[in-house]
Scaffold this motif. Structure first.
Motif, PDB file in Angstrom:
ATOM      1  N   TYR A   1       0.835  -1.202   0.000  1.00  0.00           N
ATOM      2  CA  TYR A   1       0.000   0.000   0.000  1.00  0.00           C
ATOM      3  C   TYR A   1       0.871   1.254   0.000  1.00  0.00           C
ATOM      4  CZ  TYR A   1      -4.302  -2.585   0.712  1.00  0.00           C
ATOM      5  OH  TYR A   1      -5.375  -3.409   0.535  1.00  0.00           O
ATOM      6  N   ILE A   2       1.905   1.212   0.826  1.00  0.00           N
ATOM      7  CA  ILE A   2       2.793   2.387   0.917  1.00  0.00           C
ATOM      8  C   ILE A   2       3.462   2.628  -0.439  1.00  0.00           C
ATOM      9  CG2 ILE A   2       4.868   3.342   2.022  1.00  0.00           C
ATOM     10  CD1 ILE A   2       4.105   1.749   4.519  1.00  0.00           C
ATOM     11  N   LEU A   3       3.922   1.539  -1.055  1.00  0.00           N
ATOM     12  CA  LEU A   3       4.587   1.635  -2.360  1.00  0.00           C
ATOM     13  C   LEU A   3       3.624   2.229  -3.400  1.00  0.00           C
ATOM     14  CD1 LEU A   3       7.395   0.862  -3.436  1.00  0.00           C
ATOM     15  CD2 LEU A   3       6.306  -1.170  -4.413  1.00  0.00           C
ATOM     16  N   MET A   4       2.378   1.727  -3.407  1.00  0.00           N
ATOM     17  CA  MET A   4       1.394   2.235  -4.365  1.00  0.00           C
ATOM     18  C   MET A   4       1.089   3.709  -4.112  1.00  0.00           C
ATOM     19  SD  MET A   4      -1.205  -0.912  -4.844  1.00  0.00           S
ATOM     20  CE  MET A   4      -2.504   0.059  -5.542  1.00  0.00           C
ATOM     21  N   TYR A   5       1.060   4.062  -2.821  1.00  0.00           N
ATOM     22  CA  TYR A   5       0.801   5.468  -2.463  1.00  0.00           C
ATOM     23  C   TYR A   5       1.939   6.362  -2.996  1.00  0.00           C
ATOM     24  CZ  TYR A   5       0.048   9.610   0.360  1.00  0.00           C
ATOM     25  OH  TYR A   5      -0.140  10.899   0.764  1.00  0.00           O
ATOM     26  N   VAL A   6       3.181   5.913  -2.782  1.00  0.00           N
ATOM     27  CA  VAL A   6       4.343   6.699  -3.232  1.00  0.00           C
ATOM     28  C   VAL A   6       4.309   6.849  -4.754  1.00  0.00           C
ATOM     29  CG1 VAL A   6       6.881   6.683  -3.427  1.00  0.00           C
ATOM     30  CG2 VAL A   6       5.789   6.088  -1.254  1.00  0.00           C
ATOM     31  N   VAL A   7       3.999   5.745  -5.444  1.00  0.00           N
ATOM     32  CA  VAL A   7       3.943   5.790  -6.922  1.00  0.00           C
ATOM     33  C   VAL A   7       2.863   6.775  -7.371  1.00  0.00           C
ATOM     34  CG1 VAL A   7       3.350   4.457  -8.999  1.00  0.00           C
ATOM     35  CG2 VAL A   7       4.891   3.485  -7.297  1.00  0.00           C
TER      36      VAL A   7
END
Ligand SMILES: C[S@@+](CC[C@H](N)C(=O)[O-])C[C@H]1O[C@@H](n2cnc3c(N)ncnc32)[C@H](O)[C@@H]1O
Length: 190
Positions: A3-9
């Motif tokens: 989720y964090i990775l998707m948020y950053v992207v």
């Protein structure tokens, strides 16, 4: 973690999107303000422009409406002792030209000065060489200024467009496809 990775992207994509929109708005404002849009000279003709200008160590070279500054940056690599001044009044190309000038100075020590100004207001009395890639009506509008300010012997090379009331000393066919812009250089001596 995913989720964090998707948020950053998503945030990165949003920032890229906003930057593209801002640059597009700056580019559009410049094109609306000026009668000549920002269209850069093709890299394929820079060598011919260099040859036509015939720059010396003590030359003072202007690009009126310098766009992203590519013509002056190219010339400054081959004739590092000459002085280069780009005059541009549109925000997006100025950003590009100043960034290019900064990198150029870092890499080669050569400074290409980029002035944020309407070229009709730029004093050209110290010019030895002028490059233009504008429109025929702007060339004619600039003609009285050139007649008044330029020193005798100042060389002007125009990509694509001629003055209506002055004959070039030479015309150089760049041998480009008829579908491409900027197929001739017109060389003038004032
Ligand atoms: C066709 S582009 C040429 C760019 C550059 N000289 C080159 O050959 O790559 C013309 C440029 O002139 C600039 N321009 C048009 N009118 C101007 C003015 N009155 N003062 C300063 N720049 C102007 C435009 O913003 C545009 O970037």
């Amino acid at each position: 973690m995913l989720y964090i990775l998707m948020y950053v992207v998503q945030v990165i994509l949003l920032i890229v999107f906003l930057v593209v929109i801002i640059l597009f708005i700056l580019w559009s404002i410049g094109n609306i303000k000026n009668k000549v849009p920002f269209v850069a000279a093709s890299n394929a003709v820079l060598k011919d422009i260099d040859k036509a200008l015939d720059i010396k160590d003590d030359s003072v070279v202007y690009d009126l409406g310098c766009g992203d500054g590519r013509v002056l940056l190219y010339l400054s690599h081959f004739h590092p002792k000459a002085k280069y001044i780009g005059v541009e009044n549109s925000a997006f190309p100025i950003l590009l030209a100043r960034f290019g000038s900064f990198l150029n100075k870092k890499n080669t020590g050569n400074k290409v000065e980029i002035i944020n100004k309407d070229f009709f207001e730029q004093d050209l009395s110290n010019a030895t060489h002028i490059f233009t890639y504008l429109y025929p009506n702007i060339m004619d509008d600039l003609f009285p200024k050139f007649r008044e300010e330029l020193k005798p012997e100042t060389k002007l090379v125009s990509l694509a467009f001629k003055f209506s009331g002055k004959e070039p000393i030479s015309e150089i066919d760049l041998k480009r496809s008829k579908y491409k812009l900027g197929r001739k250089l017109f060389v003038y001596q004032f």
